[in-house]
Design a protein around this motif. Structure first.
Motif, PDB file in Angstrom:
ATOM      1  N   THR A   4       0.840  -1.198   0.000  1.00  0.00           N
ATOM      2  CA  THR A   4       0.000   0.000   0.000  1.00  0.00           C
ATOM      3  C   THR A   4       0.874   1.246   0.000  1.00  0.00           C
ATOM      4  O   THR A   4       1.776   1.387   0.833  1.00  0.00           O
ATOM      5  CB  THR A   4      -0.940   0.014   1.210  1.00  0.00           C
ATOM      6  N   VAL A   5       0.607   2.130  -0.953  1.00  0.00           N
ATOM      7  CA  VAL A   5       1.412   3.330  -1.142  1.00  0.00           C
ATOM      8  C   VAL A   5       0.486   4.533  -1.215  1.00  0.00           C
ATOM      9  O   VAL A   5      -0.486   4.536  -1.986  1.00  0.00           O
ATOM     10  CB  VAL A   5       2.237   3.238  -2.450  1.00  0.00           C
ATOM     11  N   ASP A   6       0.777   5.554  -0.421  1.00  0.00           N
ATOM     12  CA  ASP A   6       0.048   6.818  -0.522  1.00  0.00           C
ATOM     13  C   ASP A   6       0.706   7.668  -1.606  1.00  0.00           C
ATOM     14  O   ASP A   6       1.898   7.990  -1.509  1.00  0.00           O
ATOM     15  CB  ASP A   6       0.069   7.566   0.815  1.00  0.00           C
ATOM     16  N   GLN A  44      -3.546   9.658  -2.006  1.00  0.00           N
ATOM     17  CA  GLN A  44      -4.502   8.657  -1.553  1.00  0.00           C
ATOM     18  C   GLN A  44      -3.852   7.282  -1.684  1.00  0.00           C
ATOM     19  O   GLN A  44      -2.891   7.101  -2.432  1.00  0.00           O
ATOM     20  CB  GLN A  44      -5.785   8.724  -2.372  1.00  0.00           C
ATOM     21  N   PRO A  45      -4.358   6.289  -0.951  1.00  0.00           N
ATOM     22  CA  PRO A  45      -3.712   4.972  -0.984  1.00  0.00           C
ATOM     23  C   PRO A  45      -3.999   4.213  -2.278  1.00  0.00           C
ATOM     24  O   PRO A  45      -5.112   4.239  -2.806  1.00  0.00           O
ATOM     25  CB  PRO A  45      -4.319   4.248   0.222  1.00  0.00           C
ATOM     26  N   LEU A  46      -2.968   3.553  -2.778  1.00  0.00           N
ATOM     27  CA  LEU A  46      -3.084   2.545  -3.823  1.00  0.00           C
ATOM     28  C   LEU A  46      -2.598   1.235  -3.242  1.00  0.00           C
ATOM     29  O   LEU A  46      -1.584   1.193  -2.529  1.00  0.00           O
ATOM     30  CB  LEU A  46      -2.224   2.892  -5.041  1.00  0.00           C
ATOM     31  N   ARG A  47      -3.299   0.153  -3.539  1.00  0.00           N
ATOM     32  CA  ARG A  47      -2.861  -1.177  -3.099  1.00  0.00           C
ATOM     33  C   ARG A  47      -2.392  -1.958  -4.316  1.00  0.00           C
ATOM     34  O   ARG A  47      -3.099  -2.073  -5.323  1.00  0.00           O
ATOM     35  CB  ARG A  47      -3.994  -1.907  -2.383  1.00  0.00           C
ATOM     36  N   LEU A  48      -1.194  -2.507  -4.203  1.00  0.00           N
ATOM     37  CA  LEU A  48      -0.552  -3.192  -5.323  1.00  0.00           C
ATOM     38  C   LEU A  48      -0.364  -4.669  -5.006  1.00  0.00           C
ATOM     39  O   LEU A  48       0.131  -5.034  -3.933  1.00  0.00           O
ATOM     40  CB  LEU A  48       0.812  -2.544  -5.600  1.00  0.00           C
ATOM     41  N   ASP A  49      -0.776  -5.522  -5.951  1.00  0.00           N
ATOM     42  CA  ASP A  49      -0.526  -6.971  -5.873  1.00  0.00           C
ATOM     43  C   ASP A  49       0.248  -7.365  -7.120  1.00  0.00           C
ATOM     44  O   ASP A  49      -0.126  -6.992  -8.242  1.00  0.00           O
ATOM     45  CB  ASP A  49      -1.839  -7.746  -5.819  1.00  0.00           C
ATOM     46  N   VAL A  50       1.328  -8.129  -6.925  1.00  0.00           N
ATOM     47  CA  VAL A  50       2.205  -8.500  -8.032  1.00  0.00           C
ATOM     48  C   VAL A  50       2.509  -9.989  -7.960  1.00  0.00           C
ATOM     49  O   VAL A  50       2.792 -10.523  -6.876  1.00  0.00           O
ATOM     50  CB  VAL A  50       3.534  -7.706  -7.985  1.00  0.00           C
TER      51      VAL A  50
END
Length: 279
Positions: A29-31, A45-51
């Motif tokens: 999670t990155v703001d 704002q938060p972004l949630r990343l799945d890789v």
């Protein structure tokens, strides 16, 4: 992980039908600045990343070296840097950039296994105020990727991705080479040092350090090592050749700048262990 947020990458096989190994990194999670509306361009704002990374990890299993797999601790920092620095307008741009970066061929100063395919999902949990959770998931292969390349006096540049308002580049400084003292008046520039042998402003710089260069700030890199050294660079907007203005260092020297580390602070339990050695 709840069913709502379940992440289901496909099965990817080799030409002879053997399933590739998968390294997954979920829930990073990155703001960051992301979106097209005025309020989104002003406040993070938060972004949630799945890789999911598809590769062959058997050499790492036998030899015990990180260079034969992917250092997911450092990769998490690199992806966080990209999401923060690029200030994407669309999720489509964010996932495509991440895919192109993780699928790029490794460099000599940062050895790792080649990733053959990647599945990336970006979720924007607060975009709709709780009414729904928008996300975008894509799958790409290394075989379909084409990267631009430019030869420079200091070495070369890999063009990872260019989109609306940003450009992502790998600056590859040859042994004994330097990116001369220069300044930008139009572009904003953020850089993450990937190699361990560079000088910044004539002083050693630790890998994993990131710097945001204000317009008008003189900066340079030197590579006194015997190995090519790499810097991950984000320009906003994308690179403008006429805005790379070279100049002589001032008599009083180049000003220092405070950076921020994107890499884990953990050191190996046994310094010099095989896991940290080059192939």
């Amino acid at each position: 992980m709840s069913a709502e947020h379940a992440f289901h990458p496909p099965v990817v096989t080799t030409p002879d039908g053997r399933p590739l190994d998968v390294i997954e990194m979920r829930g990073l999670t990155v703001d960051c600045i992301v979106g097209i509306f005025n309020r989104e361009r002003l406040a993070a704002q938060p972004l949630r990343l799945d890789v999911a990374l598809f590769l062959d990890t058997r050499a790492a299993a036998v030899g015990g070296r990180l260079a034969h797999t992917v250092n997911y601790g450092r990769l998490a920092g690199e992806l966080r840097f990209l999401l923060e620095a690029c200030r994407f307008e669309l999720l489509e741009s964010a996932v495509e950039t991440v895919c192109r970066y993780v699928l790029a061929p490794p460099t000599d100063d940062v050895p790792r296994a080649q990733v053959h395919a990647a599945t990336v999902r970006v979720t924007k949990p607060l975009a709709l105020g709780g009414l729904a959770v928008p996300s975008l998931q894509i799958h790409r292969t290394a075989a379909e990727m084409v990267y631009g390349r430019e030869e420079k006096g200091f070495g070369r540049v890999d063009i990872i991705h260019e989109g609306a308002g940003y450009g992502v580049y790998r600056l590859r400084v040859k042994p004994g080479g330097c990116i001369p003292t220069h300044v930008h008046q139009q572009m904003e520039e953020s850089e993450l040092v990937l190699g361990s042998g560079l000088l910044l402003q004539f002083k050693p710089v630790v890998r994993g350090m990131a710097f945001n260069w204000p317009r008008g700030f003189l900066h340079r890199y030197d590579n006194p090592s015997s190995t090519e050294q790499t810097v991950l660079c984000v320009d906003r907007p994308g690179f403008i050749p006429s805005d790379e203005v070279e100049t002589e260092p001032p008599p009083e020297g180049l000003l220092p700048i405070t950076g921020h580390s994107y890499y884990p602070l953990d050191e190996p339990a046994a310094p010099g262990s095989p896991a940290e050695r080059q192939p």
